[in-house]
Design a protein around this motif. Structure first.
Motif: not given
Length: 143
Positions: A84-88, A103-105, A139-140
């Motif tokens: 998931d991290i690599a994809r994002l 990501r944005s928080i 958000a992603s």
């Protein structure tokens, strides 16, 4: 000598952190009491008492309970795994050209105007001064 010991004991007591006491609430008993008071064939209290106490109609309350009971989806994972991290990372780099942004928080305290009186202590923080619900946005690009 005794005065020095008393002063040392007093200083040690001041350093001990104070914690809130825990009151065990029997959830099963509370659920039975709620049913007995409001949802039996002949309830103990009238409908207007339920509305005044919980600030919602019985129909809305039962609708929420039904929705929660019928919700059987898998909860979202708390932490992304390696793929998931690599994809994002790749998605964000392709779209914006920034490497390493996951990501944005954003968080916001939203004033809870109709907070039930019994819950105000749990949802009131010292810096806000009134009951709030914390809304957190993660958000992603695929959500």
């Amino acid at each position: 000598m005794a005065e020095e010991l008393d002063a040392e004991e007093a200083a040690n007591r001041e350093r001990v952190p104070r914690f809130r006491s825990y009151i065990h609430g029997d959830r099963e008993e509370a659920a039975e009491r709620l049913h007995k008071h409001y949802f039996q064939e002949r309830p103990m209290y009238p409908d207007k008492t339920f509305r005044r106490r919980f600030r919602m109609s019985e129909e809305l309350f039962l609708s929420i309970v039904e929705d929660i009971s019928n919700y059987d989806a898998e909860p979202l994972p708390k932490k992304p795994n390696g793929s998931d991290i690599a994809r994002l990372y790749n998605t964000h780099e392709e779209k914006h050209g920034f490497k390493g942004m996951l990501r944005s928080i954003d968080c916001m305290h939203w004033k809870w105007k109709n907070c039930p009186v019994a819950w105000k202590g749990q949802y009131t923080s010292g810096h806000q001064g009134h009951p709030t619900i914390v809304l957190e946005v993660v958000a992603s690009y695929d959500m």
